[in-house]
Design an enzyme around this catalytic site. Structure first.
Site, PDB file in Angstrom:
ATOM      1  N   HIS A  58       2.486   3.612  -8.262  1.00 55.73           N
ATOM      2  CA  HIS A  58       2.084   4.935  -8.477  1.00 55.73           C
ATOM      3  C   HIS A  58       2.959   5.800  -7.475  1.00 55.73           C
ATOM      4  O   HIS A  58       2.478   7.114  -7.499  1.00 55.73           O
ATOM      5  CB  HIS A  58       0.436   5.185  -8.140  1.00 55.73           C
ATOM      6  CG  HIS A  58      -0.386   4.309  -9.155  1.00 55.73           C
ATOM      7  ND1 HIS A  58      -0.140   3.124  -9.413  1.00 55.73           N
ATOM      8  CD2 HIS A  58      -0.976   5.125 -10.240  1.00 55.73           C
ATOM      9  CE1 HIS A  58      -1.271   3.046 -10.462  1.00 55.73           C
ATOM     10  NE2 HIS A  58      -1.581   4.241 -10.821  1.00 55.73           N
ATOM     11  N   GLY A  74       0.009   0.392  -1.786  1.00 54.52           N
ATOM     12  CA  GLY A  74       0.277   1.685  -1.425  1.00 54.52           C
ATOM     13  C   GLY A  74      -0.795   2.677  -0.975  1.00 54.52           C
ATOM     14  O   GLY A  74      -0.624   3.331  -0.057  1.00 54.52           O
ATOM     15  N   TYR A  88      -0.255  15.672   2.122  1.00 50.50           N
ATOM     16  CA  TYR A  88      -0.846  14.126   2.078  1.00 50.50           C
ATOM     17  C   TYR A  88       0.254  13.186   1.782  1.00 50.50           C
ATOM     18  O   TYR A  88       0.886  13.353   0.773  1.00 50.50           O
ATOM     19  CB  TYR A  88      -1.926  14.096   0.919  1.00 50.50           C
ATOM     20  CG  TYR A  88      -2.597  12.805   0.820  1.00 50.50           C
ATOM     21  CD1 TYR A  88      -2.688  11.956   1.762  1.00 50.50           C
ATOM     22  CD2 TYR A  88      -3.190  12.532  -0.428  1.00 50.50           C
ATOM     23  CE1 TYR A  88      -3.424  10.771   1.446  1.00 50.50           C
ATOM     24  CE2 TYR A  88      -3.740  11.429  -1.060  1.00 50.50           C
ATOM     25  CZ  TYR A  88      -3.859  10.394   0.143  1.00 50.50           C
ATOM     26  OH  TYR A  88      -4.471   9.147  -0.225  1.00 50.50           O
ATOM     27  N   ASN A 118       0.316  10.288   0.745  1.00 53.01           N
ATOM     28  CA  ASN A 118       0.303   9.462  -0.365  1.00 53.01           C
ATOM     29  C   ASN A 118       0.655  10.324  -1.807  1.00 53.01           C
ATOM     30  O   ASN A 118       0.668   9.928  -2.980  1.00 53.01           O
ATOM     31  CB  ASN A 118      -1.093   8.895  -0.733  1.00 53.01           C
ATOM     32  CG  ASN A 118      -1.110   7.537  -0.453  1.00 53.01           C
ATOM     33  OD1 ASN A 118      -0.134   6.795  -0.234  1.00 53.01           O
ATOM     34  ND2 ASN A 118      -2.275   6.848  -0.207  1.00 53.01           N
ATOM     35  N   TYR A 119       0.742  11.832  -1.741  1.00 49.81           N
ATOM     36  CA  TYR A 119       1.428  12.628  -2.549  1.00 49.81           C
ATOM     37  C   TYR A 119       2.696  12.810  -2.388  1.00 49.81           C
ATOM     38  O   TYR A 119       3.131  14.076  -2.083  1.00 49.81           O
ATOM     39  CB  TYR A 119       0.334  13.926  -2.577  1.00 49.81           C
ATOM     40  CG  TYR A 119      -1.162  13.933  -3.195  1.00 49.81           C
ATOM     41  CD1 TYR A 119      -1.207  12.500  -3.924  1.00 49.81           C
ATOM     42  CD2 TYR A 119      -1.909  14.552  -3.235  1.00 49.81           C
ATOM     43  CE1 TYR A 119      -2.582  12.319  -4.514  1.00 49.81           C
ATOM     44  CE2 TYR A 119      -3.337  14.434  -3.647  1.00 49.81           C
ATOM     45  CZ  TYR A 119      -3.612  13.369  -4.444  1.00 49.81           C
ATOM     46  OH  TYR A 119      -4.761  13.120  -4.715  1.00 49.81           O
TER      47      TYR A 119
HETATM   48  P1  FDA Z   1       3.689   1.778  -5.072  1.00 53.40           P
HETATM   49  O1  FDA Z   1       3.566   0.372  -5.362  1.00 53.40           O
HETATM   50  O2  FDA Z   1       4.418   2.714  -5.886  1.00 53.40           O
HETATM   51  O3  FDA Z   1       3.502   1.818  -3.478  1.00 53.40           O
HETATM   52  C1  FDA Z   1       3.643   3.402  -2.891  1.00 53.40           C
HETATM   53  C2  FDA Z   1       4.417   3.161  -1.502  1.00 53.40           C
HETATM   54  O4  FDA Z   1       3.824   2.062  -0.515  1.00 53.40           O
HETATM   55  C3  FDA Z   1       5.937   2.900  -1.636  1.00 53.40           C
HETATM   56  O5  FDA Z   1       6.750   3.406  -0.721  1.00 53.40           O
HETATM   57  C4  FDA Z   1       5.815   1.179  -1.593  1.00 53.40           C
HETATM   58  O6  FDA Z   1       7.075   0.575  -1.214  1.00 53.40           O
HETATM   59  C5  FDA Z   1       4.827   0.995  -0.532  1.00 53.40           C
HETATM   60  N1  FDA Z   1       4.016  -0.185  -0.635  1.00 53.40           N
HETATM   61  C6  FDA Z   1       3.318  -0.695  -1.803  1.00 53.40           C
HETATM   62  N2  FDA Z   1       2.859  -1.701  -1.501  1.00 53.40           N
HETATM   63  C7  FDA Z   1       3.094  -2.173  -0.347  1.00 53.40           C
HETATM   64  C8  FDA Z   1       2.687  -3.099   0.604  1.00 53.40           C
HETATM   65  N3  FDA Z   1       1.996  -4.397   0.294  1.00 53.40           N
HETATM   66  N4  FDA Z   1       3.119  -3.173   1.729  1.00 53.40           N
HETATM   67  C9  FDA Z   1       3.965  -1.985   2.585  1.00 53.40           C
HETATM   68  N5  FDA Z   1       4.244  -1.168   1.652  1.00 53.40           N
HETATM   69  C10 FDA Z   1       3.628  -1.001   0.119  1.00 53.40           C
HETATM   70  N6  FDA Z   1      -4.469   8.833  -4.134  1.00 53.40           N
HETATM   71  C11 FDA Z   1      -5.723   8.844  -3.582  1.00 53.40           C
HETATM   72  O7  FDA Z   1      -5.532   8.894  -2.297  1.00 53.40           O
HETATM   73  N7  FDA Z   1      -6.846   9.061  -4.363  1.00 53.40           N
HETATM   74  C12 FDA Z   1      -6.514   9.100  -5.704  1.00 53.40           C
HETATM   75  O8  FDA Z   1      -7.760   9.107  -6.501  1.00 53.40           O
HETATM   76  C13 FDA Z   1      -5.233   8.749  -6.266  1.00 53.40           C
HETATM   77  N8  FDA Z   1      -5.179   8.979  -7.465  1.00 53.40           N
HETATM   78  C14 FDA Z   1      -3.982   8.705  -8.090  1.00 53.40           C
HETATM   79  C15 FDA Z   1      -3.572   8.841  -9.526  1.00 53.40           C
HETATM   80  C16 FDA Z   1      -2.200   8.509 -10.055  1.00 53.40           C
HETATM   81  C17 FDA Z   1      -2.333   8.846 -11.590  1.00 53.40           C
HETATM   82  C18 FDA Z   1      -1.151   8.597  -9.378  1.00 53.40           C
HETATM   83  C19 FDA Z   1       0.046   8.321  -9.875  1.00 53.40           C
HETATM   84  C20 FDA Z   1      -1.422   8.528  -7.894  1.00 53.40           C
HETATM   85  C21 FDA Z   1      -2.734   8.627  -7.298  1.00 53.40           C
HETATM   86  N9  FDA Z   1      -2.911   8.585  -6.082  1.00 53.40           N
HETATM   87  C22 FDA Z   1      -4.331   8.747  -5.538  1.00 53.40           C
HETATM   88  C23 FDA Z   1      -1.691   8.249  -4.984  1.00 53.40           C
HETATM   89  C24 FDA Z   1      -1.681   6.818  -4.496  1.00 53.40           C
HETATM   90  O9  FDA Z   1      -2.453   6.638  -3.544  1.00 53.40           O
HETATM   91  C25 FDA Z   1      -0.431   6.658  -4.053  1.00 53.40           C
HETATM   92  O10 FDA Z   1       0.727   6.892  -4.998  1.00 53.40           O
HETATM   93  C26 FDA Z   1      -0.267   5.304  -3.374  1.00 53.40           C
HETATM   94  O11 FDA Z   1       0.968   5.247  -2.630  1.00 53.40           O
HETATM   95  C27 FDA Z   1      -0.061   4.430  -4.642  1.00 53.40           C
HETATM   96  O12 FDA Z   1       0.005   3.061  -4.317  1.00 53.40           O
HETATM   97  P2  FDA Z   1       0.510   2.052  -5.229  1.00 53.40           P
HETATM   98  O13 FDA Z   1       0.484   0.697  -4.562  1.00 53.40           O
HETATM   99  O14 FDA Z   1      -0.076   2.048  -6.575  1.00 53.40           O
HETATM  100  O15 FDA Z   1       2.056   2.529  -5.537  1.00 53.40           O
END
Ligand code: FDA
Length: 511
Positions: free
Chosen positions: A88, A160, A448, A450-451
């Protein structure tokens, strides 16, 4: 990709040398599943075009030793690692880069998603590749009165989300996801597998909000589950300009951070076919009987009625907030194929509001919203106060605590293809952000993590960092915690092995 086949062939030989069965989890561009695997968790289609830089290969580890091998061989063959959990990332950095010449692989944690809930101790171990929806479902399967205070969108990954904070409908009661982490399993740049005791409190502090892909790869989190009532109440009230939306939103700002911690409020400001609308979504930790009199007393301007509200379990309220139809089965939490934005591309930016915005300020926002099409742009306001104001700014890297009334996300969505359409929406969003300047936090203008927003500053395309440059965007995300993050990074990853366009640089990179 043909010209760059050499580094990956040597990389593959290196992997096979360490584990002869490992090739079954490696997808090169020649593999027929490569594209579908890459796209399956690209959550922002803006980074799914033919021009988007792609990884050399995707690596889908099934056990920790696979990750150890990937780290060892990536180091040896200078292939950068981008870790992906839920995909995300707002700027697509978990599966892409702004640098077309970068050689990188995606280490995708989709197969590491085990969750173990322990009701007696009110804790769970959850692997980083699990989604929030899978976690909520696993908790709900054991108990209707336990929850975890993380985000709303069920497909967001735990990797993430917790690495950047993680807010949701329980933030006024219990803080962020990262505030409720008890232990973690991490692999560092040297390939060491660490837990809280062996990593030490500095690294354990940094991984709870200091940004992903920076300090190591988180394999699993041990989290604290929190009590919720068996019945919660979710409500939606929508008001248009003609129904006094301006006055009600203005008034909302004076009440929302002072309400009991059992109430969470989110307001979405956007346009419908004819006018501006404000949708007030609230969650109350209790039954409707307790909610209505309280809102009548504290926020009568909203005019909340029983018919605006539905009682349900906390797990179901996630589906409600995520926009699923009422009575969707709880199993919807497990669906990884659902995309929150459909096929729309998006960009988000964030702000924090510390003084109520005047009526005239909202009137200017309406003018901005009128410049874009129906529901293609908007603002999402999320209430702070409560527990968020009690947690010290230095408790974890996420610093946006006392003094904030609410958080703002400015966002644009579009379905049109092409650079020109994208530029139109991006310029509109940047104009809205510019317009918001006098009304939001300053020095630094907080954001933020995460955004993720690369407009506020970044490292080089390959992730080469510079302390002084990074300090500017780093202070927006982390305020005074930035320097401690740099110290931790310098201690655990001085060679900057884990990096991207917005990772914390080690101090040795000062030039
Ligand atoms: P992704 O896999 O893209 O990782 C994001 C970042 O973290 C990248 O830099 C990645 O390399 C790194 N990363 C991932 N896994 C890792 C691991 N295991 N160890 C170390 N680094 C790692 N936020 C929020 O707080 N509340 C909410 O309600 C929402 N809702 C929301 C809805 C939608 C549609 C989106 C697109 C995004 C959100 N977000 C959110 C934001 C969300 O918290 C943010 O995008 C996170 O980083 C996403 O985590 P993912 O693992 O899905 O992303």
């Amino acid at each position: 990709g043909v010209t760059s086949s050499q580094p990956y062939e040597e990389f593959l030989q290196c992997l096979e040398f360490h584990d002869s069965n490992i090739t079954s989890i490696v997808y090169t561009r020649a593999n027929s599943s490569f594209s579908s695997l890459l796209e399956s968790s690209i959550r922002n289609p803006r980074f799914d075009t033919s021009a988007t830089p792609k990884p050399l290969l995707i690596f889908t580890p099934r056990q920790i030793s696979h990750i150890e091998s990937a780290i060892r061989c990536s180091r040896a063959h200078r292939i950068q690692i981008r870790v992906r959990s839920g995909g995300h990332d707002y700027e697509g950095l978990s599966y892409s880069t702004i640098s077309p010449s970068l050689t990188f692989l995606v280490l995708d944690l989709r197969n590491l998603r085990a969750i173990q809930v322990d009701v007696p101790s009110k804790t769970a171990w959850a692997q980083a590749g699990a989604t929030l929806g899978e976690l909520y479902y696993a908790i709900a399967a054991e108990s209707r009165t336990l929850a975890f205070p993380a985000g709303i969108c069920p497909t967001v990954g735990l990797g993430g989300q917790i690495s950047g904070g993680g807010w949701g409908t329980l933030l006024r009661k219990y803080g962020l996801a990262a505030d409720n982490v008890l232990d973690a399993t991490v692999i560092d740049a040297k390939g060491r597998i660490l837990n809280r005791a062996s990593m030490g409190e500095d690294l354990f502090w940094a991984i709870r909000g200091g940004g992903g892909n920076t300090f190591g790869i988180v394999i699993a989190w041990k989290i604290k589950l929190v009590p919720v009532p068996a019945t919660v109440t979710a409500c939606t009230v929508t008001r248009t300009l003609e129904q006094n939306a301006t006055e009600i939103v203005h008034r909302w700002q004076y009440v929302v951070d002072k309400l009991p911690n059992d109430v969470f409020f989110m307001v979405v400001l956007n346009t419908n076919a004819t006018t501006i609308q404000a949708s007030f979504n609230s969650l109350y930790l209790g039954g409707i009987e307790g909610l209505i009199p309280m809102m009548d007393a504290k926020f009568p301007d909203l005019g909340l009625r029983r018919e605006n509200c539905v009682e349900m379990s906390w797990a179901k309220s996630i589906l409600y907030f995520a926009g699923f139809p009422l009575n969707s089965p709880l199993e919807s939490l497990l669906d990884r194929t659902i995309s929150a934005t459909g096929s729309a591309k998006f960009k988000g930016k964030s702000d924090y509001v510390k003084e109520p915005i005047p009526i005239s300020g909202f009137e200017g926002i309406w003018e901005k919203l009128k410049e874009v099409g129906v529901q293609t742009g908007g603002l999402i306001l999320a209430s702070y106060g409560g527990k968020m104001s009690e947690i010290p700014e230095s408790s974890i890297p996420f610093p946006h605590r006392a003094g904030n009334i609410y958080q703002v996300e400015e966002v644009a969505f579009w379905v049109e293809d092409g650079v020109e359409a994208a530029d139109g929406y991006l310029n509109w969003l940047r104009g809205l952000y510019e317009y918001m300047t006098p009304y939001v936090s300053k020095n630094p203008r907080e954001a933020y993590a995460n955004y993720r927003d690369l407009d506020i500053g970044r490292n080089g395309g390959g992730g080469e960092g510079d302390y002084r440059r990074a300090r500017s965007w780093g202070s927006s995300y982390y305020k005074n915690n930035f320097d401690r993050l740099v110290r931790v990074k310098t201690a655990v990853d001085p060679a900057n092995f884990f990096r991207n366009e917005q990772s914390i640089p080690p101090l040795s990179s000062w030039r």
